[in-house]
Design a protein around this motif. Structure first.
Motif, short mmCIF file in Angstrom:
data_model
loop_
_atom_site.label_atom_id
_atom_site.label_comp_id
_atom_site.label_asym_id
_atom_site.label_seq_id
_atom_site.Cartn_x
_atom_site.Cartn_y
_atom_site.Cartn_z
N ALA A 78 118.65 52.01 -13.43
CA ALA A 78 118.50 53.47 -13.56
C ALA A 78 118.75 53.92 -14.99
CB ALA A 78 119.45 54.18 -12.60
N LYS A 79 119.79 53.38 -15.63
CA LYS A 79 120.10 53.76 -17.01
C LYS A 79 119.02 53.27 -17.96
CE LYS A 79 125.13 53.93 -16.60
NZ LYS A 79 126.41 53.30 -17.03
N ASP B 220 115.98 55.49 -17.53
CA ASP B 220 116.27 56.81 -18.07
C ASP B 220 116.23 56.78 -19.60
OD1 ASP B 220 117.05 59.58 -17.84
OD2 ASP B 220 119.08 58.99 -18.43
N LYS C 26 113.60 58.77 -22.14
CA LYS C 26 114.07 59.68 -23.18
C LYS C 26 113.55 59.25 -24.55
CE LYS C 26 118.15 61.39 -20.83
NZ LYS C 26 119.61 61.45 -20.77
#
Length: 90
Positions: free
Chosen positions: A69-70, A73, A77
């Motif tokens: 997930a990180k 993400d 970004k």
């Protein structure tokens, strides 16, 4: 009309745009590269070098979920920032 947009009674000749194929191949390579980098990074961070069980334990599974997930993400970004920077330069 068939599911694929052609007429089943009268088949149509469809042309394939080589540029679209090249773009699709490039996108597939990028997605494959991203997947491989996620697997390598999260495996290294979350899974012990000594395999004692056949399946992931709860801690490993949670770590993998958070890591993926990180990573996704952060990747999104960075992509947004790069697009913004590219728009400013144009």
């Amino acid at each position: 009309m068939s599911f694929f947009g052609g007429n089943a009674a009268r088949p149509q000749q469809q042309t394939i745009n080589p540029q679209n194929i090249a773009l699709a191949e490039s996108e597939l390579e990028m997605v494959t590269d991203l997947f491989n980098r996620i697997v390598d990074s999260c495996h290294q961070k979350c899974i012990s070098k000594e395999y004692t069980q056949g399946d992931l334990n709860q801690g490993e599974a949670i770590c993998i979920d958070r890591c993926v997930a990180k990573y996704i993400d952060a990747n999104m970004k960075i992509g947004e920032k790069m697009q913004q920077a590219g728009g400013v330069q144009q």
